[in-house]
Design a protein around this motif. Structure first.
Motif, PDB file in Angstrom:
ATOM      1  N   PHE A 132     -33.623  22.468  76.682  1.00  0.00           N
ATOM      2  CA  PHE A 132     -33.760  21.754  75.414  1.00  0.00           C
ATOM      3  C   PHE A 132     -33.946  22.735  74.256  1.00  0.00           C
ATOM      4  CE2 PHE A 132     -36.370  19.926  72.050  1.00  0.00           C
ATOM      5  CZ  PHE A 132     -35.533  18.886  71.649  1.00  0.00           C
ATOM      6  N   VAL A 133     -34.669  23.811  74.475  1.00  0.00           N
ATOM      7  CA  VAL A 133     -34.859  24.811  73.421  1.00  0.00           C
ATOM      8  C   VAL A 133     -33.507  25.380  72.997  1.00  0.00           C
ATOM      9  CG1 VAL A 133     -35.885  27.053  72.867  1.00  0.00           C
ATOM     10  CG2 VAL A 133     -37.199  25.359  74.164  1.00  0.00           C
ATOM     11  N   TYR A 134     -32.659  25.689  73.982  1.00  0.00           N
ATOM     12  CA  TYR A 134     -31.303  26.172  73.701  1.00  0.00           C
ATOM     13  C   TYR A 134     -30.519  25.098  72.950  1.00  0.00           C
ATOM     14  CZ  TYR A 134     -26.572  27.984  74.655  1.00  0.00           C
ATOM     15  OH  TYR A 134     -25.286  28.444  74.534  1.00  0.00           O
ATOM     16  N   PHE A 135     -30.571  23.880  73.462  1.00  0.00           N
ATOM     17  CA  PHE A 135     -29.859  22.757  72.862  1.00  0.00           C
ATOM     18  C   PHE A 135     -30.272  22.554  71.405  1.00  0.00           C
ATOM     19  CE2 PHE A 135     -30.166  18.213  71.812  1.00  0.00           C
ATOM     20  CZ  PHE A 135     -28.863  17.795  71.981  1.00  0.00           C
ATOM     21  N   ARG A 136     -31.561  22.614  71.158  1.00  0.00           N
ATOM     22  CA  ARG A 136     -32.074  22.393  69.797  1.00  0.00           C
ATOM     23  C   ARG A 136     -31.734  23.550  68.864  1.00  0.00           C
ATOM     24  NH1 ARG A 136     -38.165  23.084  69.863  1.00  0.00           N
ATOM     25  NH2 ARG A 136     -37.425  25.246  69.846  1.00  0.00           N
TER      26      ARG A 136
ATOM     27  N   GLU B 191     -40.046  19.869  89.769  1.00  0.00           N
ATOM     28  CA  GLU B 191     -40.753  20.820  88.914  1.00  0.00           C
ATOM     29  C   GLU B 191     -39.790  21.890  88.398  1.00  0.00           C
ATOM     30  OE1 GLU B 191     -44.134  22.291  91.008  1.00  0.00           O
ATOM     31  OE2 GLU B 191     -45.178  20.364  90.963  1.00  0.00           O
ATOM     32  N   LEU B 192     -38.902  22.376  89.261  1.00  0.00           N
ATOM     33  CA  LEU B 192     -37.887  23.325  88.820  1.00  0.00           C
ATOM     34  C   LEU B 192     -36.975  22.677  87.785  1.00  0.00           C
ATOM     35  CD1 LEU B 192     -36.833  25.093  92.142  1.00  0.00           C
ATOM     36  CD2 LEU B 192     -37.752  26.200  90.121  1.00  0.00           C
ATOM     37  N   ALA B 193     -36.575  21.433  88.056  1.00  0.00           N
ATOM     38  CA  ALA B 193     -35.717  20.720  87.114  1.00  0.00           C
ATOM     39  C   ALA B 193     -36.435  20.519  85.787  1.00  0.00           C
ATOM     40  CB  ALA B 193     -35.296  19.375  87.706  1.00  0.00           C
ATOM     41  N   SER B 194     -37.722  20.198  85.839  1.00  0.00           N
ATOM     42  CA  SER B 194     -38.500  19.987  84.613  1.00  0.00           C
ATOM     43  C   SER B 194     -38.527  21.245  83.759  1.00  0.00           C
ATOM     44  CB  SER B 194     -39.924  19.561  84.974  1.00  0.00           C
ATOM     45  OG  SER B 194     -40.709  19.379  83.810  1.00  0.00           O
ATOM     46  N   ASP B 195     -38.721  22.397  84.401  1.00  0.00           N
ATOM     47  CA  ASP B 195     -38.730  23.656  83.656  1.00  0.00           C
ATOM     48  C   ASP B 195     -37.357  23.951  83.063  1.00  0.00           C
ATOM     49  OD1 ASP B 195     -41.367  24.013  84.260  1.00  0.00           O
ATOM     50  OD2 ASP B 195     -41.044  25.472  85.851  1.00  0.00           O
ATOM     51  N   ALA B 196     -36.290  23.672  83.835  1.00  0.00           N
ATOM     52  CA  ALA B 196     -34.936  23.913  83.323  1.00  0.00           C
ATOM     53  C   ALA B 196     -34.631  23.003  82.145  1.00  0.00           C
ATOM     54  CB  ALA B 196     -33.909  23.699  84.435  1.00  0.00           C
TER      55      ALA B 196
ATOM     56  N   CYS C 256     -29.135  23.151  80.228  1.00  0.00           N
ATOM     57  CA  CYS C 256     -30.123  23.201  81.310  1.00  0.00           C
ATOM     58  C   CYS C 256     -29.616  24.051  82.474  1.00  0.00           C
ATOM     59  CB  CYS C 256     -30.452  21.792  81.787  1.00  0.00           C
ATOM     60  SG  CYS C 256     -31.203  20.727  80.534  1.00  0.00           S
ATOM     61  N   VAL C 257     -28.313  23.965  82.754  1.00  0.00           N
ATOM     62  CA  VAL C 257     -27.710  24.805  83.802  1.00  0.00           C
ATOM     63  C   VAL C 257     -27.837  26.278  83.429  1.00  0.00           C
ATOM     64  CG1 VAL C 257     -25.540  25.430  84.941  1.00  0.00           C
ATOM     65  CG2 VAL C 257     -26.126  23.012  84.605  1.00  0.00           C
ATOM     66  N   LEU C 258     -27.600  26.602  82.170  1.00  0.00           N
ATOM     67  CA  LEU C 258     -27.729  27.991  81.714  1.00  0.00           C
ATOM     68  C   LEU C 258     -29.172  28.478  81.809  1.00  0.00           C
ATOM     69  CD1 LEU C 258     -25.416  27.901  78.554  1.00  0.00           C
ATOM     70  CD2 LEU C 258     -24.905  28.940  80.765  1.00  0.00           C
TER      71      LEU C 258
END
Length: 225
Positions: A90-94, A80-85, A119-121
């Motif tokens: 993805f928003v940052y990536f996009r 769940e934490l990974a899913s949120d990250a 995702c790490v950020l």
């Protein structure tokens, strides 16, 4: 890195560059983008979940200058934490990587690696919200709401009702703290959007977590319920 590896890496970057150019020209729309989007999130979730479960995520965050106080994360909640990250990464990536032009072939970072780094950020904020939820709701009593949430049958005898109530409470107690909070708020009449605002999740994430929480209870062995 050998010459063959260097050639493969260069070819991968060229392929990524062609894809990114196409996506930018199409405005991130069309069947190719949607297929790429779906595969990227699926692959990214696997990679980021492994980072969270292994603890390597904290090392990666530290390398980015984002040091976190590590707390044990139950395996059930790691995804769940990974899913949120992944969602926030993805928003940052996009927005920055693709639309903002931050990713370029010349920088030498493969597109997927750039996405995982995004995702790490995003992880520190996701992790701190999780810590706040875990450490800030310890005194909330939630077990009693399970009966009405799952509509425990009460049409039988009083003895039947007691047995059903005990089974429901046992099942509810087996859930993670996060899952109990979500079900409690849902039982109190909060919408997915309202729960999302309270817990800083997207409505879609709230819906998915409620569904998974209910499924996890239904999968409990009969003797445990």
């Amino acid at each position: 890195m050998g010459s063959s590896d260097s050639a493969l890496a260069a070819e991968r970057l060229r392929t990524d560059g062609v894809l990114v150019q196409h996506f930018r020209e199409s405005g991130l729309s069309g069947p190719r983008w949607h297929e790429f989007h779906r595969k990227l999130l699926g692959r990214g979730l696997g990679a980021v979940t492994n980072l969270v479960r292994s603890g390597a995520m904290f090392t990666r965050c530290g390398q980015q200058g984002r040091y976190l106080r590590r707390q044990d994360i139950p395996l059930q909640e790691a995804e769940e934490l990974a899913s949120d990250a992944v969602y926030e990464g993805f928003v940052y990536f996009r927005d920055r990587g693709l639309l903002g032009g931050e990713w370029t072939e010349q920088r030498g970072q493969p597109l997927f690696e750039y996405f995982v780094n995004a995702c790490v950020l995003a992880f520190p904020n996701v992790y701190r919200r999780w810590q706040t939820r875990v450490n800030g709701w310890q005194d909330v009593r939630l077990v009693d709401s399970w009966a009405s949430l799952e509509h425990v049958a009460t049409a039988g005898t009083p003895e039947d009702a007691v047995v059903e109530q005990q089974a429901a409470n046992t099942a509810f107690a087996a859930l993670s703290e996060d899952s109990r909070r979500l079900l409690f708020l849902h039982d109190q009449g909060y919408s997915h959007a309202e729960i999302g605002e309270l817990l800083r999740l997207s409505p879609r994430a709230v819906e998915g977590r409620i569904r998974r929480a209910r499924l996890s209870v239904r999968r409990l062995p009969e003797e445990e319920r």
